[in-house]
Write an enzyme that holds these catalytic residues in place. Structure first.
Site, short mmCIF file in Angstrom:
data_model
loop_
_atom_site.label_atom_id
_atom_site.label_comp_id
_atom_site.label_asym_id
_atom_site.label_seq_id
_atom_site.Cartn_x
_atom_site.Cartn_y
_atom_site.Cartn_z
N GLY A 79 16.97 25.27 -5.96
CA GLY A 79 15.98 25.00 -6.43
C GLY A 79 14.93 25.70 -7.76
CD GLU A 120 23.53 23.90 -0.18
OE1 GLU A 120 22.71 23.98 -0.59
OE2 GLU A 120 23.98 24.05 0.56
N PRO A 121 22.28 28.60 -4.63
CG PRO A 121 22.16 30.97 -5.22
CD PRO A 121 22.12 30.51 -3.81
N GLY A 122 21.91 27.95 -7.85
CA GLY A 122 22.47 27.82 -9.01
C GLY A 122 22.47 28.06 -10.30
NE ARG A 123 17.64 24.42 -12.69
CZ ARG A 123 17.81 23.37 -13.15
NH1 ARG A 123 17.71 23.63 -14.33
NH2 ARG A 123 18.10 22.19 -12.57
NE ARG A 137 19.98 21.23 -17.68
CZ ARG A 137 17.79 21.74 -17.65
NH1 ARG A 137 17.62 22.06 -19.11
NH2 ARG A 137 17.46 21.73 -16.60
CB CYS A 180 26.62 6.70 -32.78
SG CYS A 180 28.02 8.22 -34.02
N1 LLP Z 1 22.17 23.03 -3.44
C1 LLP Z 1 22.12 21.42 -3.31
C2 LLP Z 1 22.24 20.36 -2.26
C3 LLP Z 1 22.05 20.80 -4.89
O1 LLP Z 1 22.19 19.05 -4.90
C4 LLP Z 1 21.98 21.30 -6.43
C5 LLP Z 1 21.56 21.16 -7.27
C6 LLP Z 1 21.79 22.98 -5.13
C7 LLP Z 1 22.05 23.15 -4.24
C8 LLP Z 1 22.03 23.87 -6.27
O2 LLP Z 1 20.67 23.93 -7.28
P1 LLP Z 1 19.82 24.93 -8.40
O3 LLP Z 1 19.52 26.57 -7.18
O4 LLP Z 1 20.86 24.86 -9.45
O5 LLP Z 1 18.24 24.40 -8.62
N2 LLP Z 1 21.07 18.91 -13.56
C9 LLP Z 1 20.40 19.32 -13.31
C10 LLP Z 1 19.96 19.53 -12.06
C11 LLP Z 1 20.66 19.06 -11.15
C12 LLP Z 1 20.45 19.96 -9.64
C13 LLP Z 1 21.64 19.41 -8.48
N3 LLP Z 1 21.74 19.97 -6.83
C14 LLP Z 1 19.66 20.24 -14.33
O6 LLP Z 1 20.34 20.18 -15.55
O7 LLP Z 1 18.82 19.98 -14.59
#
Ligand code: LLP
Length: 416
Positions: free
Chosen positions: A239, A273-276, A312, A344
């Site tokens: 997050g 659980e980092p992603g972004r 996005r 379109c």
């Molecule tokens: N853990 C869980 C349970 C999640 O649902 C998510 C993201 C993450 C970890 C990773 O979160 P992050 O660190 O990336 O914020 N499509 C949207 C973002 C959706 C996120 C969904 N869950 C966007 O483009 O902003």
């Protein structure tokens, strides 16, 4: 920090001129910087090094195989939300004991796969799912560690579509329900209810929602302790936000300090659980200008990427910085444009009201920044357009890590 920089008006990815890559790879394509990715991975690890957490990269943000291998080599685990994400994580070499399985709609097939594989943990989202996991374990004569994803019911102060901890959210157990499940955990004979999980939302740029959620989880676990229930694992989710425009997200050290101070009190071991924050600014999208169009009230730049390649902006009104790959003009001669794709749909806008050089022309390349997370993974074949290619740069070399789809790829699945 990333390694996409301008030198004498030319955009470089690390040491490679982006213009030169576009001579070899047709646009649109995603372009990643390996050393930016590694930098983010190591900064994240280092911020938490005092307690050495299990860091499970959220595959949903970017699941390119090459990117996954880099993360695995750096010691990361994987946060998966589907059967194929788990399969891909395994194929990329992630150890099952570093895989967590998330989601609010896991199927029996997916759960069975996870249990057979012996992953680290399932983060369960509802009571029926717990019963199903227990039933599958009984059938397979296996046990599995489970965390309940709890909803702390706080406002994460982010876009409503990516807020997951409001009271009305579809995710997780409310605390009251979770409390009674932990207290009656013995009814699930094959589950080891050893953890507690939260994920409050994404692109969070303020530390206070994290603190608020952690305080609630801490209070919750303190109450459970009175009944002799202690946790081995606390999973703080992902997050953490990044800079797209002028946001000032908490820095990693500040974020880590807050998480660690609570996690020590909540459980023995921390999972993240980092992603972004890992991949977001390690990737950009390169697109070519097809047309410059002037209507009675607006100027448009029509490009070959669109909502099918980067969803996005259309989905969330998200802001992505857009710049010329070869910038030649001074700021005074800038004009206002909407940058739109070829789909379109009126909503196919990549960027609104941006100032770009007035003499910009068809054939010029644009770079759309901060596209490494939730970019390629959310693209689609709408209008029967192919998914784009992906390229990675490492120092002065670049390589294709996924080719664009061709017509055959799109036809192949159809049954005549
Ligand atoms: N853990 C869980 C349970 C999640 O649902 C998510 C993201 C993450 C970890 C990773 O979160 P992050 O660190 O990336 O914020 N499509 C949207 C973002 C959706 C996120 C969904 N869950 C966007 O483009 O902003």
């Amino acid at each position: 920090m990333h390694y996409f920089n301008y030198k004498r008006g030319e955009l470089f990815a690390e040491e490679v001129k982006v213009k030169d890559i576009a001579k070899k790879v047709p646009t649109p394509f995603y372009l990643y910087s390996k050393n930016t990715l590694i930098r983010h991975i190591r900064a994240f690890k280092s911020a938490f090094k005092e307690i050495n957490p299990i860091i499970c990269f959220a595959l949903k943000s970017n699941s390119n195989f090459e990117i996954l291998k880099i993360l695995r080599n750096e010691g990361f685990g994987a946060d998966c939300v589907s059967l194929f994400e788990m399969k891909k994580a395994i194929e990329a070499g992630f150890h099952p004991e570093k895989i967590v399985f998330n989601g609010n709609g896991k199927t029996e097939e997916e759960l069975e796969f996870a249990i057979k594989l012996g992953i680290l943990m399932i983060n369960a989202d509802n009571e029926e799912e717990l019963e199903l996991i227990d039933k599958i374990c009984k059938k397979l004569k296996k046990r599995i560690k489970v965390s309940l994803r709890v909803n702390p019911e706080i406002d994460p102060k982010t876009h409503p579509h990516i807020a997951t901890s409001l009271r009305e959210s579809k995710f997780g157990f409310d605390l009251k329900k979770a409390f009674s499940i932990y207290r009656n955990a013995s009814r699930f004979k094959f589950l080891e209810l050893k953890g507690v999980h939260i994920h409050i939302g994404s692109q969070i740029t303020d530390i206070s929602p994290f603190k608020e959620a952690l305080t609630k989880v801490f209070d919750f676990t303190t109450k459970l302790r009175k009944y002799g229930i202690r946790f081995e694992y606390f999973n703080a989710g992902g997050g953490l936000g990044i800079v797209y425009k002028k946001e000032i997200p908490p820095n990693l050290k500040e974020y880590a300090k807050v998480i660690m101070s609570y996690s020590r009190k909540i459980a023995d071991k921390l999972i993240l659980e980092p992603g972004r924050v890992i991949v977001g600014n390690a990737g950009i999208l390169i697109t070519k200008i097809l047309y410059i169009k002037k209507s009675s009230c607006k100027k448009f730049i029509v490009v070959d990427a669109g909502m099918h390649g980067l969803l996005r902006p259309a989905l969330y009104g998200a802001y992505h910085e857009v710049r010329l790959v070869s910038s030649r003009q001074k700021a005074e001669s800038r004009e206002k444009f909407d940058i739109v794709g070829p789909i379109c749909e009126s909503g196919d806008v990549l960027a609104k009201e941006r100032f770009l050089p007035g003499n910009i022309k068809s054939g010029d390349l644009l770079a759309i920044f901060s596209a490494g997370a939730y970019g390629y993974v959310m693209s689609s074949n709408y209008n029967l357009r192919p998914l784009p290619a992906e390229v990675i740069v490492d120092g002065n070399r670049f390589k294709l890590i996924r080719r664009a789809q061709n017509y055959r790829d799109l036809r192949r699945l159809e049954v005549d």
